[in-house]
Design a protein around this motif. Structure first.
Motif, PDB file in Angstrom:
ATOM      1  N   ALA A 194      31.848  13.145  -9.197  1.00  0.00           N
ATOM      2  CA  ALA A 194      30.806  12.135  -9.010  1.00  0.00           C
ATOM      3  C   ALA A 194      31.187  11.207  -7.867  1.00  0.00           C
ATOM      4  CB  ALA A 194      30.612  11.350 -10.295  1.00  0.00           C
ATOM      5  N   LEU A 195      30.231  10.959  -6.963  1.00  0.00           N
ATOM      6  CA  LEU A 195      30.494  10.127  -5.797  1.00  0.00           C
ATOM      7  C   LEU A 195      30.304   8.645  -6.081  1.00  0.00           C
ATOM      8  CD1 LEU A 195      28.781  12.170  -2.952  1.00  0.00           C
ATOM      9  CD2 LEU A 195      31.206  12.028  -3.488  1.00  0.00           C
ATOM     10  N   PHE A 196      29.554   8.319  -7.117  1.00  0.00           N
ATOM     11  CA  PHE A 196      29.217   6.929  -7.377  1.00  0.00           C
ATOM     12  C   PHE A 196      29.135   6.729  -8.878  1.00  0.00           C
ATOM     13  CE2 PHE A 196      26.108   3.257  -6.235  1.00  0.00           C
ATOM     14  CZ  PHE A 196      27.165   2.410  -5.963  1.00  0.00           C
ATOM     15  N   THR A 197      28.803   5.530  -9.292  1.00  0.00           N
ATOM     16  CA  THR A 197      28.666   5.228 -10.703  1.00  0.00           C
ATOM     17  C   THR A 197      27.191   4.959 -11.037  1.00  0.00           C
ATOM     18  OG1 THR A 197      29.481   3.790 -12.479  1.00  0.00           O
ATOM     19  CG2 THR A 197      29.103   2.757 -10.323  1.00  0.00           C
ATOM     20  N   THR A 198      26.913   4.548 -12.251  1.00  0.00           N
ATOM     21  CA  THR A 198      25.549   4.273 -12.686  1.00  0.00           C
ATOM     22  C   THR A 198      24.885   3.270 -11.744  1.00  0.00           C
ATOM     23  OG1 THR A 198      26.198   4.671 -14.978  1.00  0.00           O
ATOM     24  CG2 THR A 198      24.165   3.413 -14.602  1.00  0.00           C
ATOM     25  N   ALA A 199      23.707   3.624 -11.242  1.00  0.00           N
ATOM     26  CA  ALA A 199      23.065   2.765 -10.239  1.00  0.00           C
ATOM     27  C   ALA A 199      21.573   3.034 -10.193  1.00  0.00           C
ATOM     28  CB  ALA A 199      23.686   3.001  -8.865  1.00  0.00           C
ATOM     29  N   TYR A 200      20.886   2.165  -9.448  1.00  0.00           N
ATOM     30  CA  TYR A 200      19.465   2.321  -9.199  1.00  0.00           C
ATOM     31  C   TYR A 200      19.224   2.272  -7.698  1.00  0.00           C
ATOM     32  CZ  TYR A 200      14.427   1.849  -9.385  1.00  0.00           C
ATOM     33  OH  TYR A 200      13.081   2.071  -9.207  1.00  0.00           O
ATOM     34  N   PHE A 201      18.483   3.258  -7.171  1.00  0.00           N
ATOM     35  CA  PHE A 201      18.163   3.346  -5.745  1.00  0.00           C
ATOM     36  C   PHE A 201      16.690   2.983  -5.559  1.00  0.00           C
ATOM     37  CE2 PHE A 201      21.563   6.747  -4.440  1.00  0.00           C
ATOM     38  CZ  PHE A 201      22.558   5.938  -4.955  1.00  0.00           C
ATOM     39  N   HIS A 202      16.430   1.972  -4.750  1.00  0.00           N
ATOM     40  CA  HIS A 202      15.085   1.425  -4.569  1.00  0.00           C
ATOM     41  C   HIS A 202      14.282   2.129  -3.469  1.00  0.00           C
ATOM     42  CE1 HIS A 202      16.542  -2.216  -6.704  1.00  0.00           C
ATOM     43  NE2 HIS A 202      15.282  -2.589  -6.787  1.00  0.00           N
ATOM     44  N   ARG A 203      12.975   2.074  -3.631  1.00  0.00           N
ATOM     45  CA  ARG A 203      12.062   2.239  -2.509  1.00  0.00           C
ATOM     46  C   ARG A 203      11.884   0.860  -1.878  1.00  0.00           C
ATOM     47  NH1 ARG A 203       9.076   7.045  -2.757  1.00  0.00           N
ATOM     48  NH2 ARG A 203       9.372   8.211  -4.702  1.00  0.00           N
ATOM     49  N   PRO A 204      11.766   0.768  -0.546  1.00  0.00           N
ATOM     50  CA  PRO A 204      11.685  -0.554   0.089  1.00  0.00           C
ATOM     51  C   PRO A 204      10.590  -1.458  -0.463  1.00  0.00           C
ATOM     52  CG  PRO A 204      12.136   1.102   1.752  1.00  0.00           C
ATOM     53  CD  PRO A 204      11.874   1.850   0.463  1.00  0.00           C
ATOM     54  N   ASP A 205       9.409  -0.893  -0.772  1.00  0.00           N
ATOM     55  CA  ASP A 205       8.325  -1.743  -1.254  1.00  0.00           C
ATOM     56  C   ASP A 205       8.573  -2.253  -2.674  1.00  0.00           C
ATOM     57  OD1 ASP A 205       8.012   0.959  -2.092  1.00  0.00           O
ATOM     58  OD2 ASP A 205       5.929   0.571  -2.621  1.00  0.00           O
ATOM     59  N   GLU A 206       9.402  -1.552  -3.446  1.00  0.00           N
ATOM     60  CA  GLU A 206       9.741  -2.035  -4.782  1.00  0.00           C
ATOM     61  C   GLU A 206      10.494  -3.357  -4.718  1.00  0.00           C
ATOM     62  OE1 GLU A 206      11.085   0.942  -8.060  1.00  0.00           O
ATOM     63  OE2 GLU A 206      11.906   1.638  -6.151  1.00  0.00           O
ATOM     64  N   VAL A 207      11.337  -3.489  -3.703  1.00  0.00           N
ATOM     65  CA  VAL A 207      12.195  -4.668  -3.620  1.00  0.00           C
ATOM     66  C   VAL A 207      11.354  -5.925  -3.447  1.00  0.00           C
ATOM     67  CG1 VAL A 207      14.246  -5.651  -2.561  1.00  0.00           C
ATOM     68  CG2 VAL A 207      13.891  -3.175  -2.475  1.00  0.00           C
ATOM     69  N   THR A 208      10.407  -5.891  -2.519  1.00  0.00           N
ATOM     70  CA  THR A 208       9.580  -7.080  -2.297  1.00  0.00           C
ATOM     71  C   THR A 208       8.748  -7.402  -3.531  1.00  0.00           C
ATOM     72  OG1 THR A 208       7.931  -5.659  -1.204  1.00  0.00           O
ATOM     73  CG2 THR A 208       9.488  -6.841   0.210  1.00  0.00           C
ATOM     74  N   ALA A 209       8.319  -6.389  -4.257  1.00  0.00           N
ATOM     75  CA  ALA A 209       7.559  -6.638  -5.484  1.00  0.00           C
ATOM     76  C   ALA A 209       8.435  -7.320  -6.527  1.00  0.00           C
ATOM     77  CB  ALA A 209       7.008  -5.323  -6.032  1.00  0.00           C
ATOM     78  N   GLU A 210       9.680  -6.921  -6.641  1.00  0.00           N
ATOM     79  CA  GLU A 210      10.586  -7.554  -7.595  1.00  0.00           C
ATOM     80  C   GLU A 210      10.909  -8.986  -7.186  1.00  0.00           C
ATOM     81  OE1 GLU A 210      12.655  -3.343  -9.009  1.00  0.00           O
ATOM     82  OE2 GLU A 210      13.882  -4.860  -8.012  1.00  0.00           O
ATOM     83  N   PHE A 211      11.080  -9.226  -5.895  1.00  0.00           N
ATOM     84  CA  PHE A 211      11.278 -10.591  -5.412  1.00  0.00           C
ATOM     85  C   PHE A 211      10.092 -11.478  -5.811  1.00  0.00           C
ATOM     86  CE2 PHE A 211      14.685 -11.345  -2.134  1.00  0.00           C
ATOM     87  CZ  PHE A 211      15.423 -10.205  -2.402  1.00  0.00           C
TER      88      PHE A 211
END
Length: 277
Positions: A194-211
């Motif tokens: 495994a290259l990484f651990t438990t995580a969430y990868f966003h779409r760019p438009d999701e980020v502004t909606a969460e902000f």
């Protein structure tokens, strides 16, 4: 200024995430090889966005203090919060940096007490949208009205691009795991490779909606690495000061082009806190 009202503590950070960072590899990742592109580009964007020193900067999930160190050298008053004991111990050794244990979803800071809040890692590992919005709402609470909040996210396609670049996408089973992340944004590490651990990868438009849901006023978005991180000569360019300057300038020229935001491995999103009644 008032301290936050007592509330139920957030759920603990999952053990696998703490164990991943307890290995102590994150500090070196941003100081060597291709990781320097992420470091220098993050530094470049933040130096353009931050208010002048000696503003008070809260570095939430700041790790070992890779960014806190240069912020303090630039004259900022820096407090770093992180849930990983090793990171807190490392950051506490840095001149001009105050470091203590903290969780992005429940910040031990008073309302309006910071001029800027940075979340350069916490949103990676909050796989539930409610937790990510809670972390952003906490940043909105502790920053002064009109103050700056900047968060880093990992782009939805980063794993696919990275593994293709490394040639590991062709390993049996790898593509299926990547495709799962492309579907719902969640990484599910399994096995010793495994290259990484438990995580969430966003779409760019999701980020502004969460902000926006957290009560922040979204501003600019900045692709950190652009397409440069996927090019075979990137380490050689970064080793050569003249070529490095040209490469960093090239990435800056495309950093906010909407059609290219998802090409970067990482994305910075900036916002301001609204005025309070």
């Amino acid at each position: 200024m008032t301290e936050p009202l007592a509330a139920a503590p957030p759920p603990p950070v999952p053990d696998e995430i703490l164990a991943y960072y307890a290995r102590g590899q994150e500090d070196a990742r941003l100081r060597t090889g291709a990781g320097r592109l992420e470091f220098w580009r993050t530094q470049d964007v933040l130096r353009r966005l931050l208010p002048p020193a000696p503003a008070r900067v809260l570095d939430v999930g700041g790790g070992s203090g890779v960014h806190a160190a240069w912020l303090a050298e630039d004259g900022y008053r820096v407090e770093l919060l992180d849930p990983v004991p090793l990171h807190v111990a490392q950051a506490a050794e840095l001149p001009g940096v105050t470091a203590r244990h903290g969780d992005a979803r429940s910040l031990p800071a008073a309302d309006g007490s910071a001029d800027a809040v940075l979340l350069l890692g916490p949103l990676y590992h909050l796989t539930e949208r409610a937790d990510r919005v809670a972390a952003l709402a906490e940043a909105a609470r502790v920053v002064r009205p009109g103050g700056l909040v900047v968060a880093a996210t990992i782009n939805r396609w980063a794993g696919l691009h990275d593994l293709l670049n490394q040639g590991r996408y062709f390993t049996p089973g790898t593509a299926a795991r990547v495709h799962s992340t492309l579907g719902d944004g969640r990484t599910r590490p399994s096995g010793p490779d495994a290259l990484f651990t438990t995580a969430y990868f966003h779409r760019p438009d999701e980020v502004t909606a969460e902000f926006a849901e957290a009560g922040l006023v979204p501003g600019g978005q900045y692709g950190v690495e652009g397409a440069a991180w996927l090019m075979g000569d990137v380490v050689e360019w970064l080793d050569d000061p003249a070529r490095r300057a040209v490469a960093l300038d090239a990435v800056r020229r495309t950093e906010s082009e909407p059609s290219l935001l998802g090409v970067s491995g990482h994305l910075l999103t900036a916002a301001t806190a609204p005025s309070r009644p």
